[in-house]
Design a protein around this motif. Structure first.
Motif, PDB file in Angstrom:
ATOM      1  N   ARG A  57      54.839  26.077  18.452  1.00 33.85           N
ATOM      2  CA  ARG A  57      54.806  25.649  17.062  1.00 33.85           C
ATOM      3  C   ARG A  57      54.150  24.278  16.925  1.00 33.85           C
ATOM      4  O   ARG A  57      53.509  23.988  15.936  1.00 33.85           O
ATOM      5  N   ARG A  58      54.355  23.442  17.928  1.00 33.58           N
ATOM      6  CA  ARG A  58      53.779  22.098  17.902  1.00 33.58           C
ATOM      7  C   ARG A  58      53.021  21.879  19.210  1.00 33.58           C
ATOM      8  O   ARG A  58      53.601  21.956  20.280  1.00 33.58           O
ATOM      9  N   LEU A  59      51.736  21.597  19.082  1.00 33.05           N
ATOM     10  CA  LEU A  59      50.866  21.452  20.247  1.00 33.05           C
ATOM     11  C   LEU A  59      50.210  20.075  20.231  1.00 33.05           C
ATOM     12  O   LEU A  59      49.774  19.596  19.186  1.00 33.05           O
ATOM     13  N   VAL A  73      40.449  20.341  17.268  1.00 31.71           N
ATOM     14  CA  VAL A  73      41.558  20.882  16.484  1.00 31.71           C
ATOM     15  C   VAL A  73      41.140  22.182  15.810  1.00 31.71           C
ATOM     16  O   VAL A  73      41.870  23.189  15.853  1.00 31.71           O
ATOM     17  N   ARG A  74      39.976  22.201  15.190  1.00 28.52           N
ATOM     18  CA  ARG A  74      39.524  23.408  14.490  1.00 28.52           C
ATOM     19  C   ARG A  74      39.228  24.549  15.460  1.00 28.52           C
ATOM     20  O   ARG A  74      39.508  25.710  15.166  1.00 28.52           O
ATOM     21  N   GLU A  75      38.687  24.228  16.605  1.00 26.39           N
ATOM     22  CA  GLU A  75      38.447  25.251  17.621  1.00 26.39           C
ATOM     23  C   GLU A  75      39.774  25.869  18.063  1.00 26.39           C
ATOM     24  O   GLU A  75      39.895  27.083  18.215  1.00 26.39           O
ATOM     25  N   CYS A  76      40.753  25.029  18.225  1.00 25.39           N
ATOM     26  CA  CYS A  76      42.087  25.478  18.626  1.00 25.39           C
ATOM     27  C   CYS A  76      42.695  26.386  17.556  1.00 25.39           C
ATOM     28  O   CYS A  76      43.241  27.453  17.867  1.00 25.39           O
ATOM     29  N   ARG A  77      42.575  25.996  16.307  1.00 23.49           N
ATOM     30  CA  ARG A  77      43.137  26.808  15.220  1.00 23.49           C
ATOM     31  C   ARG A  77      42.406  28.136  15.052  1.00 23.49           C
ATOM     32  O   ARG A  77      43.021  29.149  14.727  1.00 23.49           O
ATOM     33  N   PRO A  90      45.424  31.121  15.618  1.00 26.84           N
ATOM     34  CA  PRO A  90      45.761  30.885  14.209  1.00 26.84           C
ATOM     35  C   PRO A  90      47.253  30.735  13.935  1.00 26.84           C
ATOM     36  O   PRO A  90      47.630  30.228  12.881  1.00 26.84           O
ATOM     37  N   SER A  91      48.101  31.153  14.857  1.00 26.54           N
ATOM     38  CA  SER A  91      49.546  31.052  14.611  1.00 26.54           C
ATOM     39  C   SER A  91      50.115  29.670  14.946  1.00 26.54           C
ATOM     40  O   SER A  91      51.298  29.414  14.716  1.00 26.54           O
ATOM     41  N   LEU A  92      49.295  28.778  15.490  1.00 24.44           N
ATOM     42  CA  LEU A  92      49.782  27.439  15.822  1.00 24.44           C
ATOM     43  C   LEU A  92      50.242  26.712  14.566  1.00 24.44           C
ATOM     44  O   LEU A  92      49.658  26.865  13.502  1.00 24.44           O
ATOM     45  N   ALA A 106      44.518  15.244   7.643  1.00 25.80           N
ATOM     46  CA  ALA A 106      45.282  16.263   6.931  1.00 25.80           C
ATOM     47  C   ALA A 106      45.441  17.505   7.802  1.00 25.80           C
ATOM     48  O   ALA A 106      46.325  18.330   7.576  1.00 25.80           O
ATOM     49  N   GLU A 107      44.596  17.632   8.834  1.00 26.17           N
ATOM     50  CA  GLU A 107      44.616  18.809   9.705  1.00 26.17           C
ATOM     51  C   GLU A 107      45.327  18.564  11.029  1.00 26.17           C
ATOM     52  O   GLU A 107      45.699  19.499  11.728  1.00 26.17           O
ATOM     53  N   TYR A 108      45.479  17.329  11.402  1.00 31.25           N
ATOM     54  CA  TYR A 108      46.207  16.993  12.627  1.00 31.25           C
ATOM     55  C   TYR A 108      46.808  15.602  12.471  1.00 31.25           C
ATOM     56  O   TYR A 108      46.514  14.893  11.516  1.00 31.25           O
ATOM     57  N   GLU A 109      47.666  15.250  13.432  1.00 30.20           N
ATOM     58  CA  GLU A 109      48.259  13.919  13.447  1.00 30.20           C
ATOM     59  C   GLU A 109      47.936  13.257  14.772  1.00 30.20           C
ATOM     60  O   GLU A 109      47.627  13.939  15.757  1.00 30.20           O
TER      61      GLU A 109
END
Length: 197
Positions: A11-13, A89-93, A97-99, A130-133
């Motif tokens: 859930r959190r990566l 981050v976008r490549e990972c998502r 997609p369930s991350l 807004a897409e990652y921290e």
């Protein structure tokens, strides 16, 4: 992302990007410091960086060293096609997609660089966050984020004793014939000697 670890129930990566030329004890401690925030952490080797170039030791060798140094089942290592944090981050998502939440882990110096970077043709850092921290470790000083980003940038604790440990310092010690073994995990010292000595 290539050679991705298992993603079931993550859930959190956290992503810890770097050239890892080679991986050091400081990298591993930074990863350990980030683990309380997440379920899993991946060391990320970008194929290209916007501010660095790869040389001498291959990406495959560096990936091998990272995997041999990892000592926690919640950690893994991947290769990313992107060089910017937002690209990773976008490549990972796209691939997973369930991350849920994604954090990018870095030191103070990298945080200052990416927050102040001129993202010509890419969204400004405010939109990216807004897409990652960010999880930021003090490295030769604390990082103080801009007030409007403080809710997306979180400090992680890293002992000051790791301030001087870096891949660059390790390579310099090798070049000068000095003892570098304290900089890297025992599990990979023989291979580091073969690749860098």
């Amino acid at each position: 992302m290539q050679s991705s670890p298992v993603t079931t129930n993550i859930r959190r990566l956290a992503l810890l990007p770097g050239s890892f030329h080679p991986i050091t004890k400081a990298h591993l401690e930074l990863a350990r410091a980030a683990l309380p925030f997440v379920d899993h952490l991946w060391f990320v080797l970008p194929r290209s960086f916007p501010h660095k170039s790869y040389d001498r030791v291959s990406m495959r060798d560096r990936l091998e060293l990272i995997r041999a140094a990892i000592d926690d089942p919640r950690m893994g290592a991947v290769i990313s096609e992107g060089g910017l944090f937002i690209e990773m981050v976008r490549e990972c998502r796209r691939r997973f997609p369930s991350l849920g939440q994604i954090f990018v882990v870095c030191g103070r110096d990298a945080a200052e660089r990416i927050v102040g970077w001129n993202y010509d043709g890419v969204e400004p850092i405010e939109e990216q966050l807004a897409e990652y921290e960010l999880l930021v470790a003090a490295r030769q000083g604390e990082y103080v984020p801009p007030v409007h980003l403080v809710h997306r940038i979180h400090p992680v604790s890293l002992a000051k004793s790791y301030d001087e440990i870096s891949s660059t310092a390790l390579r310099e010690k090798v070049r000068l014939g000095e003892d570098w073994r304290e900089y890297t995990p025992a599990a990979i010292q023989n291979r580091v000697r073969e690749l860098y000595g």
